[in-house]
Scaffold this active site. Structure first.
Site, mmCIF file in Angstrom:
data_model
loop_
_atom_site.group_PDB
_atom_site.id
_atom_site.type_symbol
_atom_site.label_atom_id
_atom_site.label_comp_id
_atom_site.label_asym_id
_atom_site.label_seq_id
_atom_site.Cartn_x
_atom_site.Cartn_y
_atom_site.Cartn_z
ATOM 1 N N GLY A 282 0.769 -1.324 -0.012
ATOM 2 C CA GLY A 282 0.082 0.107 0.029
ATOM 3 C C GLY A 282 0.938 1.393 -0.091
ATOM 4 O O GLY A 282 0.311 2.350 -0.418
ATOM 5 N N ARG A 283 2.058 1.138 0.464
ATOM 6 C CA ARG A 283 2.979 2.258 0.683
ATOM 7 C C ARG A 283 4.434 1.926 0.285
ATOM 8 O O ARG A 283 5.248 2.405 0.708
ATOM 9 C CB ARG A 283 2.825 2.736 2.024
ATOM 10 C CG ARG A 283 3.202 1.800 3.132
ATOM 11 C CD ARG A 283 3.444 2.647 4.289
ATOM 12 N NE ARG A 283 3.591 1.780 5.476
ATOM 13 C CZ ARG A 283 3.850 2.059 6.738
ATOM 14 N NH1 ARG A 283 4.174 3.162 7.029
ATOM 15 N NH2 ARG A 283 3.985 1.170 7.580
ATOM 16 N N ASP B 191 -2.604 6.719 3.451
ATOM 17 C CA ASP B 191 -1.794 7.722 3.057
ATOM 18 C C ASP B 191 -0.514 7.337 2.248
ATOM 19 O O ASP B 191 0.059 8.479 1.374
ATOM 20 C CB ASP B 191 -1.620 8.881 4.000
ATOM 21 C CG ASP B 191 -0.339 8.712 4.950
ATOM 22 O OD1 ASP B 191 -0.174 7.174 4.984
ATOM 23 O OD2 ASP B 191 -0.103 9.334 5.880
ATOM 24 N N ARG C 176 6.018 -13.707 0.243
ATOM 25 C CA ARG C 176 5.620 -13.651 1.757
ATOM 26 C C ARG C 176 4.750 -15.120 1.808
ATOM 27 O O ARG C 176 4.078 -15.397 0.605
ATOM 28 C CB ARG C 176 4.640 -12.534 2.273
ATOM 29 C CG ARG C 176 5.556 -11.306 2.242
ATOM 30 C CD ARG C 176 4.348 -10.026 1.590
ATOM 31 N NE ARG C 176 5.373 -8.923 1.378
ATOM 32 C CZ ARG C 176 5.514 -7.791 2.393
ATOM 33 N NH1 ARG C 176 5.095 -8.062 3.665
ATOM 34 N NH2 ARG C 176 6.118 -7.018 1.993
ATOM 35 N N ASP D 32 1.015 -12.035 5.982
ATOM 36 C CA ASP D 32 1.683 -11.098 5.208
ATOM 37 C C ASP D 32 3.228 -10.667 5.558
ATOM 38 O O ASP D 32 3.870 -9.894 4.716
ATOM 39 C CB ASP D 32 0.795 -10.037 4.662
ATOM 40 C CG ASP D 32 0.314 -9.324 6.025
ATOM 41 O OD1 ASP D 32 -0.472 -9.796 6.887
ATOM 42 O OD2 ASP D 32 0.636 -7.897 6.407
ATOM 43 N N ASP E 20 9.623 -6.936 8.017
ATOM 44 C CA ASP E 20 8.560 -5.744 8.559
ATOM 45 C C ASP E 20 8.585 -5.770 9.873
ATOM 46 O O ASP E 20 7.652 -6.118 10.794
ATOM 47 C CB ASP E 20 7.155 -6.509 8.080
ATOM 48 C CG ASP E 20 6.656 -5.845 6.535
ATOM 49 O OD1 ASP E 20 7.531 -5.080 6.195
ATOM 50 O OD2 ASP E 20 5.791 -6.159 6.435
#
Ligand code: AMP
Ligand code: MG
Length: 480
Positions: free
Chosen positions: A93-94, A126, A184, A253, A263
């Site tokens: 997403g980012r 965002d 993943r 994930d 992550d």
């Protein structure tokens, strides 16, 4: 050749060989990039020119701009179980995969950005990241790497000059991270759910070629891929447990096929030993508490196994039986790595389960610092860590009887596997708070401390212990 071409010779095997699991996308503009940290050692390992990366055009590359002609970053698709709930479409997403680089030894690495703007997977968020969490990921990766634990690593963190809005406005940043890959468990879940057997097979073949090439020669390559991922994760999680690391968000994930830690969000190293230790502010039920990590890893691997069933055998019953047998190897493999690791931490040549169980119970009831204990044990000062030393004395007598007859070298061997310096929570918070306010000095110092974790250095006494009693318990908020 342009500067971009001379710094990174990107390859794009993922986008080429695994069609349908990524979307070409570009990084968002960065108004005022400022390099906060560059990992010179990692750049050298990858054969990258660190001096060029520090120059303005290099910093631009590190936020995804000025890329060589023909280089198209991609956002990778994946699904995942988040806190046990299946989400069919997560994805980057980012984040963006800029491409892959192959180092001098022939190893392939992903060059990946985090905080590089919204992608089609942003789900209304965002697309940005703040300085604090990106520096935390950099720091934790370096600490884990120095401890010999497989991990993705930060190549750089660049402040964007932009504000990002969490509970309050924070300075924005882009992390450039290097990983063996970003495949993943969730990538396999996404491929399996696509319903296209060719996509799943292409992904599995790619994973075999990139991470577990010996599996290709097995009687059943996909079952063997599964076995190797199960083995790699059993070892990885055992190594986390041996250093008191709590990942914090072990969603499917966030679990790799390569066996690297990835992550780093609300993660931390435990101070006083307690199996129930949780750091994430959103993990209310303690699903990802320290002591649950092996079971959660196995649960995640069961989800991976489900995705592989159609590749393992046309007959589902046979596939389930074979995958289940492989998954059942997890417990033994984990136990073996843990027991051998604990034996080494205690200076023993062979594991002793009762000794470890008794020790952890003692440490838990008397709130003994996990990392500090093992160094104190080799130094002969462990007794002083117990408010009530009687039970420790009994334990120490038991251990004495298990030590080798010749004890020369035992303490030194223990000190080679038991870190003195880990990223202590209060030190991490202090460094990230200073960095967020514009002072990078405490962060650089802390990176230096934790990247030589075993060797005692004068002047670093204050980095070796937990926060003084009375400090609030550490929680990492998820505004990552
Ligand atoms: P993480 O908790 O970082 O592992 O992220 C879980 C999922 O949420 C991934 O699909 C991320 O790409 C997505 N995500 C997290 N933060 C943001 C953000 N600020 N903007 C867009 N997507 C995000
Ligand atoms: Mg993630």
């Amino acid at each position: 050749m342009t500067l971009a071409e001379s710094v990174f010779e990107f390859e794009h095997s993922y986008a080429r060989d695994v069609p349908g699991l990524s979307v070409a996308w570009a990084a968002a503009p960065v108004p005022a990039p400022e390099l906060l940290v560059l990992n010179g050692e990692l750049a050298a390992e990858l054969g990258l020119d660190a001096t060029a990366l520090r120059a303005p055009a290099g910093v631009s590359l590190l936020v995804g701009h000025g890329l060589p002609d023909g280089v198209t970053p991609v956002a990778q698709a994946y699904a995942g179980h988040q806190f046990g709930m299946y989400v069919p479409r997560l994805g980057d997403g980012r984040a963006l995969l800029l491409g892959e680089v192959v180092d001098g030894t022939g190893r392939r690495h992903d060059v990946h950005l985090k905080g590089s703007g919204r992608t089609p997977f942003a789900r209304g968020a965002d697309g940005k990241a703040a300085v604090g969490p990106m520096l935390r990921e950099y720091l934790m990766g370096e600490a884990m790497h120095a401890l010999g634990i497989p991990t993705s690593r930060g190549l750089s963190v660049v402040a964007t000059g932009e504000q990002v809005y969490r509970e309050r406005p924070l300075p924005g940043a882009v992390l450039c991270r290097i990983a063996a890959s970003h495949l993943r468990v969730g990538t396999f879940q996404y491929a399996a759910a696509s319903g296209d057997p060719d996509v799943l097979r292409a992904l599995a073949d790619y994973a075999i070629a990139r991470h577990h090439p010996q599996a290709a020669d097995a009687e059943n390559p996909y079952l063997e891929l599964y076995r190797r991922v199960v083995g790699a994760q059993a070892e990885l999680v055992a190594r986390w447990m041996l250093v008191g690391f709590v990942h914090g968000v072990m969603n499917t994930d966030n679990m790799t096929i390569s066996g690297e830690t990835i992550d780093y969000g609300p993660c931390a190293f435990m101070d006083a030993f307690n199996s129930a230790t949780v750091f994430s502010s959103i993990d209310h039920n303690g699903r990802y508490a320290y002591g649950n990590q092996p079971a959660i890893a196995q649960w995640n691997l069961a989800r991976l196994g489900e995705t592989l069933l159609p590749l393992i055998d046309d007959n589902t019953d046979v596939a389930v039986e074979r995958a289940t047998a492989v998954l059942s190897e997890f417990a033994d493999a984990y136990e073996r790595h843990w027991a051998e690791g604990m034996a080494a931490k205690l200076g023993l040549l062979t594991p002793d389960r009762d000794l470890v169980t008794d020790l952890l119970a003692l440490m838990s009831t008397q709130h003994v610092d996990f990392t500090g204990f093992f160094r104190a044990l080799s130094a002969g000062t462990a007794r002083s860590l117990f408010t009530e030393p009687g039970p420790f004395d009994a334990w120490a007598t038991h251990r004495d009887a298990l030590l080798p007859a010749d004890r020369t070298g035992v303490a030194a061997a223990m000190d080679r596997v038991n870190p003195l310096y880990i990223p202590r929570n209060h030190r991490v918070e202090e460094a990230l708070t200073a960095a967020t306010a514009g002072d990078m000095a405490p962060f650089h110092r802390l990176v230096d401390v934790v990247t030589r974790p075993y060797e005692e250095r004068p002047g670093l006494e204050e980095y070796a212990g937990a926060a003084p009693a009375g400090c609030a318990p550490h929680v990492t908020y998820c505004g990552t």
